[in-house]
Design a protein around this motif. Sequence first.
Motif, PDB file in Angstrom:
ATOM      1  N   TYR A   1      -5.261  -0.033  11.727  1.00 27.67           N
ATOM      2  CA  TYR A   1      -5.092  -0.329  10.303  1.00 27.67           C
ATOM      3  C   TYR A   1      -4.020  -1.403  10.080  1.00 27.67           C
ATOM      4  CZ  TYR A   1      -1.371   3.275  10.728  1.00 27.67           C
ATOM      5  OH  TYR A   1      -0.282   4.026  11.115  1.00 27.67           O
ATOM      6  N   SER A   2      -4.182  -2.501  10.781  1.00 19.52           N
ATOM      7  CA  SER A   2      -3.192  -3.581  10.724  1.00 19.52           C
ATOM      8  C   SER A   2      -3.152  -4.284   9.366  1.00 19.52           C
ATOM      9  CB  SER A   2      -3.461  -4.606  11.827  1.00 19.52           C
ATOM     10  OG  SER A   2      -4.782  -5.114  11.723  1.00 19.52           O
TER      11      SER A   2
ATOM     12  N   GLY B   1      -0.008   9.692   9.185  1.00 15.90           N
ATOM     13  CA  GLY B   1      -0.122   9.807   7.732  1.00 15.90           C
ATOM     14  C   GLY B   1      -0.563   8.507   7.101  1.00 15.90           C
ATOM     15  N   TRP B   2       0.026   7.407   7.535  1.00 17.38           N
ATOM     16  CA  TRP B   2      -0.368   6.099   7.003  1.00 17.38           C
ATOM     17  C   TRP B   2      -1.805   5.766   7.361  1.00 17.38           C
ATOM     18  CZ3 TRP B   2       4.609   2.895   8.490  1.00 17.38           C
ATOM     19  CH2 TRP B   2       5.663   3.287   7.644  1.00 17.38           C
ATOM     20  N   GLY B   3      -2.263   6.222   8.526  1.00  9.78           N
ATOM     21  CA  GLY B   3      -3.651   5.993   8.909  1.00  9.78           C
ATOM     22  C   GLY B   3      -4.622   6.644   7.936  1.00  9.78           C
ATOM     23  N   TYR B   4      -4.304   7.842   7.473  1.00  8.65           N
ATOM     24  CA  TYR B   4      -5.171   8.514   6.492  1.00  8.65           C
ATOM     25  C   TYR B   4      -5.137   7.796   5.152  1.00  8.65           C
ATOM     26  CZ  TYR B   4      -5.567  12.151   9.978  1.00  8.65           C
ATOM     27  OH  TYR B   4      -5.824  12.832  11.148  1.00  8.65           O
ATOM     28  N   TRP B   5      -3.977   7.283   4.771  1.00 11.80           N
ATOM     29  CA  TRP B   5      -3.905   6.493   3.532  1.00 11.80           C
ATOM     30  C   TRP B   5      -4.695   5.198   3.675  1.00 11.80           C
ATOM     31  CZ3 TRP B   5       2.045   7.128   2.296  1.00 11.80           C
ATOM     32  CH2 TRP B   5       2.239   8.387   1.695  1.00 11.80           C
ATOM     33  N   ALA B   6      -4.619   4.572   4.855  1.00 13.80           N
ATOM     34  CA  ALA B   6      -5.379   3.343   5.095  1.00 13.80           C
ATOM     35  C   ALA B   6      -6.880   3.611   5.000  1.00 13.80           C
ATOM     36  CB  ALA B   6      -5.026   2.768   6.472  1.00 13.80           C
ATOM     37  N   LYS B   7      -7.288   4.764   5.476  1.00 14.87           N
ATOM     38  CA  LYS B   7      -8.710   5.128   5.399  1.00 14.87           C
ATOM     39  C   LYS B   7      -9.153   5.240   3.951  1.00 14.87           C
ATOM     40  CE  LYS B   7     -12.041   8.519   7.134  1.00 14.87           C
ATOM     41  NZ  LYS B   7     -12.217   9.753   7.951  1.00 14.87           N
ATOM     42  N   GLU B   8      -8.313   5.833   3.091  1.00  8.77           N
ATOM     43  CA  GLU B   8      -8.627   5.938   1.665  1.00  8.77           C
ATOM     44  C   GLU B   8      -8.854   4.561   1.047  1.00  8.77           C
ATOM     45  OE1 GLU B   8      -5.639   8.054  -0.492  1.00  8.77           O
ATOM     46  OE2 GLU B   8      -5.654   9.780   0.859  1.00  8.77           O
ATOM     47  N   LEU B   9      -8.126   3.562   1.541  1.00  8.99           N
ATOM     48  CA  LEU B   9      -8.203   2.210   0.993  1.00  8.99           C
ATOM     49  C   LEU B   9      -9.253   1.347   1.675  1.00  8.99           C
ATOM     50  CD1 LEU B   9      -4.364   1.498   0.698  1.00  8.99           C
ATOM     51  CD2 LEU B   9      -5.940   2.025  -1.182  1.00  8.99           C
ATOM     52  N   GLY B  10      -9.959   1.917   2.652  1.00 13.66           N
ATOM     53  CA  GLY B  10     -10.958   1.144   3.369  1.00 13.66           C
ATOM     54  C   GLY B  10     -10.336   0.159   4.342  1.00 13.66           C
ATOM     55  N   LYS B  11      -9.124   0.424   4.784  1.00  9.30           N
ATOM     56  CA  LYS B  11      -8.412  -0.488   5.691  1.00  9.30           C
ATOM     57  C   LYS B  11      -8.304   0.065   7.104  1.00  9.30           C
ATOM     58  CE  LYS B  11      -5.710  -2.956   2.212  1.00  9.30           C
ATOM     59  NZ  LYS B  11      -4.389  -3.514   1.858  1.00  9.30           N
TER      60      LYS B  11
ATOM     61  N   ASP C   1       0.826  -1.203   0.000  1.00 17.00           N
ATOM     62  CA  ASP C   1       0.000   0.000   0.000  1.00 17.00           C
ATOM     63  C   ASP C   1       0.861   1.255   0.000  1.00 17.00           C
ATOM     64  OD1 ASP C   1      -2.457  -1.426   0.074  1.00 17.00           O
ATOM     65  OD2 ASP C   1      -2.245  -1.701   2.239  1.00 17.00           O
ATOM     66  N   ALA C   2       2.027   1.169   0.596  1.00 17.15           N
ATOM     67  CA  ALA C   2       2.952   2.301   0.627  1.00 17.15           C
ATOM     68  C   ALA C   2       4.377   1.792   0.703  1.00 17.15           C
ATOM     69  CB  ALA C   2       2.662   3.210   1.820  1.00 17.15           C
ATOM     70  N   VAL C   3       5.291   2.567   0.184  1.00 12.34           N
ATOM     71  CA  VAL C   3       6.719   2.261   0.236  1.00 12.34           C
ATOM     72  C   VAL C   3       7.390   3.280   1.139  1.00 12.34           C
ATOM     73  CG1 VAL C   3       8.872   2.153  -1.097  1.00 12.34           C
ATOM     74  CG2 VAL C   3       6.750   1.205  -2.050  1.00 12.34           C
ATOM     75  N   VAL C   4       8.298   2.810   1.990  1.00  9.62           N
ATOM     76  CA  VAL C   4       9.070   3.709   2.846  1.00  9.62           C
ATOM     77  C   VAL C   4      10.547   3.467   2.576  1.00  9.62           C
ATOM     78  CG1 VAL C   4       9.032   2.075   4.796  1.00  9.62           C
ATOM     79  CG2 VAL C   4       9.440   4.508   5.227  1.00  9.62           C
TER      80      VAL C   4
END
Length: 314
Positions: free
Chosen positions: A70-71, A298-308, A28-31
């Motif tokens: 958002y595990s 920040g990752w939490g907001y991205w997870a929300k976009e994905l429904g996760k 879902d994301a790269v760090v």
Amino acid sequence: MQIRNELAKNAKTWCGLNKPDMKPEEADAVVFGIPFDGGASYRGGAAEAPEMLRANSFHSTPCTEKLEYYSDFTVFDAGDFPLTMENREEVFKEIQDFVADLVRKGKKFTMVGGDHSVTIPVERGIDDALDEEFGIIHIDAHMDLCDALEGDFLSHGNTEKRALELKNINGYENLYFIGIRSIEPDEFEQYMKYPVQVKTAYDCYKEGIEAVADDCIAKMSKYKKVYITYDIDSLDPAYAAGTGTPQFGGLTSRMALTLFEKLFTNLNVIGFDIVEIAPALDPSLSAMFAGRKLITEGWGYWAKELGKLVRRNL
């Protein structure tokens, strides 16, 4: 070529979200980290931040401050780019190409610096990948608009001056600065002559951080893609002492979290970085913990976009 050390390959890293056996495009994301502080004009130490953040991410959970979980959100740690003054031009190009590839694939990403100079190749990579204008939100105590700092055109004081040279950055209107409370003579000339969009830390206090965020959103919403670069010295030293160039009178931790909430909720943030954390300058690691919190939010907001994002419904 970037190096993936043992922490980057450990599935427990980054709150247990790291999937070391995944391909980057599957996550879902790269760090990734850029452990370099050769571009700093004052105190060093930011090169230690990527490894320190990884080491301390075992002790955190994938949970937002609102107790949302958002595990199922997946992260791929691509490792570090070993950057030195001697190989800077070569490795900057590697980083630029790496980021361009991520953006072309529509992959969200987070970069951990390093001093603020390491944002330069990241913004160049975004520019390479796009055929449209994009916005940059620069949250910092300093504007980093100097053409050169102590003779260096790629220092931590030149980040957004170099951005103004990109093909998809048409001018100062593409940049929005928040938290500023120090200015160099070169920057002051630009501030007086050009329409620099800036909200100082004083503005954030007097106007309120939500009003500042709303103004930023209004200005940046015309761009379909926005990048956030977050210098930890935007925070007051009371909240983040471990940084090379602290400035009294900065943002509070509450301001920073509210700012992230507003920006991530209302803009398409395709990537963000956290830079200038210098662990050795603060035994309590307050800046490191602040950076870790901003990353997980920040990752939490991205997870929300994905429904996760899982939250309690009463």
